[in-house]
Design an enzyme around this catalytic site. Sequence first.
Site, PDB file in Angstrom:
ATOM      1  N   GLU A 197      -4.055   7.650  -2.882  1.00 51.34           N
ATOM      2  CA  GLU A 197      -2.876   8.275  -3.509  1.00 51.34           C
ATOM      3  C   GLU A 197      -1.916   8.825  -2.455  1.00 51.34           C
ATOM      4  O   GLU A 197      -1.365   9.913  -2.585  1.00 51.34           O
ATOM      5  CB  GLU A 197      -3.305   9.336  -4.539  1.00 51.34           C
ATOM      6  CG  GLU A 197      -4.064   8.665  -5.681  1.00 51.34           C
ATOM      7  CD  GLU A 197      -4.276   9.552  -6.890  1.00 51.34           C
ATOM      8  OE1 GLU A 197      -3.371  10.320  -7.239  1.00 51.34           O
ATOM      9  OE2 GLU A 197      -5.357   9.438  -7.507  1.00 51.34           O
ATOM     10  N   THR A 244      -9.093   2.094  -9.127  1.00 48.56           N
ATOM     11  CA  THR A 244     -10.159   2.918  -9.691  1.00 48.56           C
ATOM     12  C   THR A 244     -10.326   2.561 -11.166  1.00 48.56           C
ATOM     13  O   THR A 244      -9.326   2.466 -11.892  1.00 48.56           O
ATOM     14  CB  THR A 244      -9.818   4.408  -9.534  1.00 48.56           C
ATOM     15  OG1 THR A 244      -9.642   4.668  -8.147  1.00 48.56           O
ATOM     16  CG2 THR A 244     -10.920   5.308 -10.078  1.00 48.56           C
ATOM     17  N   GLY A 259       0.853  -1.182   0.000  1.00 52.54           N
ATOM     18  CA  GLY A 259       0.000   0.000   0.000  1.00 52.54           C
ATOM     19  C   GLY A 259       0.883   1.223   0.000  1.00 52.54           C
ATOM     20  O   GLY A 259       1.404   1.627  -1.036  1.00 52.54           O
ATOM     21  N   SER A 260       1.092   1.776   1.194  1.00 54.72           N
ATOM     22  CA  SER A 260       2.013   2.911   1.305  1.00 54.72           C
ATOM     23  C   SER A 260       3.413   2.504   0.857  1.00 54.72           C
ATOM     24  O   SER A 260       4.152   3.297   0.279  1.00 54.72           O
ATOM     25  CB  SER A 260       2.057   3.397   2.756  1.00 54.72           C
ATOM     26  OG  SER A 260       0.789   3.895   3.126  1.00 54.72           O
TER      27      SER A 260
END
Lengths: 405, 267
Positions: free
Chosen positions: A385, A160, A133-134
Amino acid sequence: MEDSLYFEEQHLQVREMVRNFAREEVAPVAAHFDAIAEFPWANIRKMGELGLLGVPWSEELGGAGLDLVSYMIVIHELAKVDASHGLTVSAHTTLGTSPIVHFGTEAQRRRYVPLLASGRVMGGFGLTEEGAGSDAGGTRTTAVRRGDHYVLNGSKRFITHGGVGEIFVVTAVTDPSQGTRGISSFILTKQNDDLAAAQEHGIGHDASLRPMPGFSSGKKEDKLGWRASDTRELIFQDVEVPAENLLGAEGQGFINFMRTLDAGRVGIAALSLGIAEGAFEEALKYASVRKQFGQAIATFQGIGFQLADMATEIEAGKHLVYHAARMLQEGKSVTKSAAMAKLFCSELAMRATIKAIQIHGGYGYTKEYPVERMMRDAKICEIGEGTSEIQRLVISRELLRNLVA
Amino acid sequence: MGGTIFLVNFFTMGAAPVKIAVCIKRVPEMDGAFKIAASGTAVDETGLKWDISDFDGYAVEAALQMTEKLGAGEVHVISLGPDVVQETLRKALSMGCARATHLKCDVVPFDPFAIASALAAELQGGGYDLVMFGKMSIDSANGAVGLMVADLLGMPMVHGCSKLDIAAGAGTARREIEGGGELVRFSLPAVVSIDEGIARPRYPSLKGIMAAKKKPMDVKPAQLGPVRLTVQKMDLPAARAAGRILGEGAAVVPELVRLLQQEAKVI
C-alpha cells in the site's frame, strides 16, 4: 497514551473484546497458520459473527455501524498477536469494501456490501500490476466497452484475497489517451478458489454471485511474512463485465483509488503499530524473566534503554495513527497524516521486531517465540500500500504543495 | 406448514416468557501479580484490570443460552459496588442481557450476608423465575451470597450447576460431586449457582456493544445488611525456595530418596 485523548468508553469496550479474542482465539493458532500458509477460515467466521469484517459500515448495509477509530483499534489489536489476521480485516474492509460503499450506486451497495460486511464472502482490490507498482498510472489492464458490457483483459499482481475472495474492485484503462484520467474501476466476481476449506465453516461463498468467465486467480505467492493471508495474481481473459458493474464514473478510477489508499495507509499504520507493540510486549515480558549474571536482563541498562526507546516510539506511533483515524472519521483530507503514520509505524515495526529478537537472544531466532514471525510480518509493511519511498514522496509533495510552482 | 405454525403457537402460549436475574461481581483479573494494600486487609488495586468474575460470566452465558433456546424471555443483570461496576454491567448488556441494575455502595463489604441482604431486597417482588450466581467469586471465594439470597427469598437453591434446563415451572440441573454427578429437579422460582463447564462466555459482538448503550441501567442505593464479618489481615504465600539439581541418572536416586525422606519429609 492517555486513553481519553482519542477513545471513549465504547472504544475501550471494542478494544477489550478484540484483545480477548486475539489472545484466546488468534494467538494460539498464529504460528500454525504462518507455518502452513493457509487462510484461517475458522477464525474468519468468528470475526464475521463478531462484526469485525464490516466495522465502519452502517447497520443497514450489514455493518457494525462503528466509527473509524474503532475500526483501527480492531486492526491494531489483532496485529499485536498476528499481522495476517489484522491484514485480512484491513484489506477486506478498506480495499475490498470501501470503494463500493463510497463510490458505488445504491444498487451496487445493496448488492455487494452486506455480503462483505457480514464476512459471508471475502473481498479484494486489484490495482497493482507487473509494470504498475508504485506507478499505478502505468496500468495496462484494459476495459473496452462493447454494447451493454465492458471486456477486460490483463492481470494484477500481489492481490490480497486473490484466491479466497469472491468480490473484487479492479482498475482498468478505459481511455488510453487520457493517462490517469482514463482509468476506471469495476466490480468483478469469481468463485472462491479455497471453497472446500471455506465451506467447512459455512462461509466464503455466495451462490448468488455469478463467476465471470475469463476471470481467475493465478499462483499463490509464497511469502516471507503475512503467510496466513492469501496473495495471488488476478487474471482477466476477455472477461465480459456488465456496464452496471462500472464503479463510479468512467475515468474516475485513479482519483477514487487514491482516496481509498489514503484510508488504507491508516489501516496499515495501525497494523504496523500492532506488530511493533506485540513485539515490544514479548520483549518486555522476556527481559523481565530472563536472568543472566544473576539478574533479570531488563535491569541491565543496555536492555532497559532499548525497551525505553521502543515504548517511546510506540507511544508516538499511537498518536500518529489515532490522530489520522480521527481526521478520517471527520472527513478531513488525510493524505499527509496517513502517509506519515504509515511511514513512521511501518519502519517502527521493523526496528521494534529486530530489537525484540535481539533481546530474546538465540531464542528469538527460533520459532518457539513469536518475535521472528513478527519481524517477517513487519517487512512488508514498508512496501505494501505504498513503499516508504512513496510515503516520503507523498509527504514532501504535500509540504511543497503551496511553495513550489 | 399449518401444523408447524400450530405447534409453535401451542408452545409459546403454554410457556410465559421466562425472566432471569444474574448477579455478577466485578473482580480483578487473576493473571496479574497482587500486592497487599497499606491497610493490610485488602489487595492493592493500583494497576489492576477488572472483569466479570469467571463463574458469573458462565452464569450470564448460561442464562442467555436458555432464553435463546426458549425463544422468549429476558435476562437482567445486577451488580453491587461503586460506579465502576457499571462498566462490568455494560459488558453483560453487550453480551445480550436486556437491562442492568446497579446497586450502589462505595465499598463492597466482605460480609456475604450484607451483600445478600441488598440483593434480596432488589430481587424480592421482581417476578424472576430464576436467580443465577456464579458458584463463587474468584477474588473473595466465599461462595456464600447465592445461598444466603435463596434463604432470604425462601426459594430452593441448587449450588454449583454444571448443566441447567428450565421448562414449565420447573428446572433440572446437574451437579458435579466427588466421584460422580447428580441430577436434581427443582420448582421455580429458584436460585442456582453455576459451576465451570456449563458454557464459555461469548465475546460481545460489535453490534452488541452498540446496542448496550441504549439498554436501561437502573441505579439504586444498595440496601446493605449489617456488616458483622471483616478481614483482619491478608498475607501472600511465602516465596518458594529455588530447586536443587542433584545430577543425572540412576546414581543419584539413593541421594534423592534420602533427601525426600529426611529433608523434605514428603515420603
